[in-house]
Design an enzyme around this catalytic site. Structure first.
Site, PDB file in Angstrom:
ATOM      1  N   HIS A 179     -74.199 -27.923  42.666  1.00 12.28           N
ATOM      2  CA  HIS A 179     -74.892 -28.971  41.915  1.00 12.28           C
ATOM      3  C   HIS A 179     -76.378 -28.971  42.274  1.00 12.28           C
ATOM      4  CE1 HIS A 179     -75.241 -31.990  45.230  1.00 12.28           C
ATOM      5  NE2 HIS A 179     -74.055 -31.560  45.604  1.00 12.28           N
ATOM      6  N   ASP A 202     -78.465 -31.626  41.543  1.00 14.32           N
ATOM      7  CA  ASP A 202     -79.009 -32.962  41.750  1.00 14.32           C
ATOM      8  C   ASP A 202     -78.919 -33.381  43.214  1.00 14.32           C
ATOM      9  OD1 ASP A 202     -76.144 -33.021  41.202  1.00 14.32           O
ATOM     10  OD2 ASP A 202     -76.295 -35.216  41.231  1.00 14.32           O
ATOM     11  N   GLU A 238     -73.509 -34.370  39.970  1.00 15.45           N
ATOM     12  CA  GLU A 238     -72.368 -34.365  40.893  1.00 15.45           C
ATOM     13  C   GLU A 238     -72.360 -35.609  41.756  1.00 15.45           C
ATOM     14  OE1 GLU A 238     -70.183 -33.707  44.671  1.00 15.45           O
ATOM     15  OE2 GLU A 238     -72.318 -34.149  44.375  1.00 15.45           O
ATOM     16  N   GLU A 239     -73.543 -36.070  42.138  1.00 10.06           N
ATOM     17  CA  GLU A 239     -73.624 -37.166  43.102  1.00 10.06           C
ATOM     18  C   GLU A 239     -73.068 -38.482  42.564  1.00 10.06           C
ATOM     19  OE1 GLU A 239     -74.219 -36.889  46.099  1.00 10.06           O
ATOM     20  OE2 GLU A 239     -75.450 -35.112  46.445  1.00 10.06           O
ATOM     21  N   GLU A 278     -70.831 -26.367  48.851  1.00 12.84           N
ATOM     22  CA  GLU A 278     -71.196 -27.603  49.543  1.00 12.84           C
ATOM     23  C   GLU A 278     -71.324 -27.321  51.043  1.00 12.84           C
ATOM     24  OE1 GLU A 278     -71.856 -30.595  48.496  1.00 12.84           O
ATOM     25  OE2 GLU A 278     -70.904 -30.922  46.546  1.00 12.84           O
ATOM     26  N   HIS A 300     -77.818 -36.799  52.741  1.00 12.84           N
ATOM     27  CA  HIS A 300     -78.152 -38.154  52.285  1.00 12.84           C
ATOM     28  C   HIS A 300     -78.932 -38.938  53.345  1.00 12.84           C
ATOM     29  CE1 HIS A 300     -74.802 -38.414  48.966  1.00 12.84           C
ATOM     30  NE2 HIS A 300     -75.266 -37.177  49.104  1.00 12.84           N
TER      31      HIS A 300
END
Length: 426
Positions: free
Chosen positions: A107, A109, A174-175, A198, A397
């Site tokens: 992903h 994003d 995706e988030e 990931e 994050h």
């Protein structure tokens, strides 16, 4: 030969062609695009990546997703970030014949950077400290994208012709639910197996728990604060629900699946926001709680929703105020089901052996992850999938987000062997 393992001529040539310096440059260029979920930069990065895939000689499908049609689909996974557009991107090698198709998925994003004062500099200006690259999206998951591109570049540079095909699925959203993967699969792009890069900290993630966003609206009765006894505070009314949710979480975390047994809380239930009242001297007549509800491995999300709704209903029935003024539960935002690589599927053995052969280390252990991801979109579509990629989810994050260039290169080398051993060569 590497570590006692005899590699084929194609494998040796492709591994030798992995360009560590180019992979590091790619990673920093990707971080420099602030592709926050739903932003214009997310779309910008998709167009940039389309150019990279075209340069690598792949057949590229770059399309604007039909958002109204996807949102009307009964299986739409939901979103949280506002957006006006979404771009799908798939690049497929063109020289394949009758062999299988391996999907390399990632992903584009990233989540917002949060408090900028917590960062050491601009989060979208990559900062290098030795082998580490810092920045928003460094490990989640622009390092994985860089590894995918480095592996594809190495196979091309080595002049290897594939018997099957590789399909790069680079997705948005995706988030906040997986809109991009959902739309990509709905467009008809498919494959035989899928590796999602990931951050997995040198392990193989073969299962993901799910996560559902919930909203609970708790009614009260307004009154002036000086005579609060004439009203009912929605804050006070919420408290027995909060205790009931804590008990539900404890119950649902008994005897987790062995793949998640290492985690103290495999299926977390967290209330993330509470909003109540609109005036300091008024008794609040409404509280809205929103949170995240963990879905157990193999559990139907409908059953998970029913469990939380039943919990709230029972707590309301036991409370003198809520019995006649019950709280309501709705399900906005992202809805992540759980997902799992079928037990005994050879993909885990293939990637594990490739890691050992590419790095000279041991075979990585297998485990599950407590967070939701795109993995479930592929397994739900009948495409066996696992996660393997550079970086550690523990720093994702956060303002500490970083990744090791060495891990990016090791992942790229592992993916090279995974591709060659899965789709075959001519």
């Amino acid at each position: 030969m590497r570590g006692g393992v005899v590699l084929s001529d194609d494998e040796s040539a492709a591994l030798a062609a992995v360009d560590a310096a180019a992979a590091a440059r790619t990673l920093m260029e990707l971080i420099s695009v602030p592709s926050v979920t739903g932003s214009a930069a997310e779309s910008e990065l998709q167009h940039q990546l389309a150019g990279r895939l075209e340069w690598l000689g792949l057949d590229v499908d770059l399309w604007s997703m039909d958002l109204p049609a996807l949102r009307a689909d009964p299986e739409f996974p939901g979103t949280e970030a506002p957006r006006e557009e979404a771009w799908g991107l798939v690049g497929t090698t063109s020289d394949g014949g009758d062999g299988p198709t391996l999907i390399l998925q990632g992903h584009v994003d990233v989540v917002p950077p949060g408090d900028l004062a917590a960062w050491d500099g601009d989060p979208f200006v990559p900062r290098v400290e030795g082998d580490l690259v810092h920045g928003r999206g460094a490990c989640d998951m622009k390092a994985g994208l860089a590894a995918h591109l480095a592996a594809l570049a190495a196979i091309r540079a080595a002049g290897i012709r594939l018997r099957g095909r590789v399909a790069a699925h680079f997705v948005v959203g995706e988030e906040d639910g997986g809109l991009g993967a959902f739309g990509t699969l709905r467009r008809g792009h498919t494959g035989d197996v899928c590796v999602i890069a990931e951050p997995t900290a040198s392990t193989l993630i073969t299962a993901n728990a799910g996560a559902l966003t919930f909203r609970i609206a708790v009614p009260g009765k307004a009154a002036h604060g000086s005579s609060r006894e004439k009203g009912v505070s929605a804050v006070d009314a919420y408290l027995p629900l909060h205790r009931a949710l804590a008990a539900l979480e404890k119950e649902r975390n008994r005897d987790p699946d062995p793949l998640l047994a290492e985690y103290p809380l495999p299926y977390g239930l967290s209330v993330g926001t509470l909003r109540a009242g609109d005036w300091a001297s008024s008794v609040p007549d409404l509280l809205v709680a929103e949170g995240r509800f963990g879905v157990r491995l193999g559990e139907d999300p409908a059953d998970a929703r029913a469990a939380l709704e039943r919990c709230v209903a029972e707590a309301c029935a036991a409370d003198p105020w809520l019995r006649d003024h019950p709280a309501t539960v709705t399900w906005p935002g992202g809805q992540f089901a759980s997902g799992m690589l079928p037990e005994g599927h050879p993909l885990a053995d293939t990637v594990g052996a490739a890691h050992a052969d590419a790095t000279g280390g041991g075979v990585p252990r297998r485990r599950g992850a407590t967070y939701g991801s795109d993995l479930r979109h592929y397994t739900d579509a009948g495409i066996p999938a696992l996660q393997y990629g550079p970086g550690d989810i523990a720093v994702a994050h956060s303002a500490r987000e970083h990744v090791s260039v060495r891990e990016v290169v090791e992942t790229a080398r592992t993916l090279v062997l995974t591709v060659l051993r899965t789709v075959g060569t001519k």
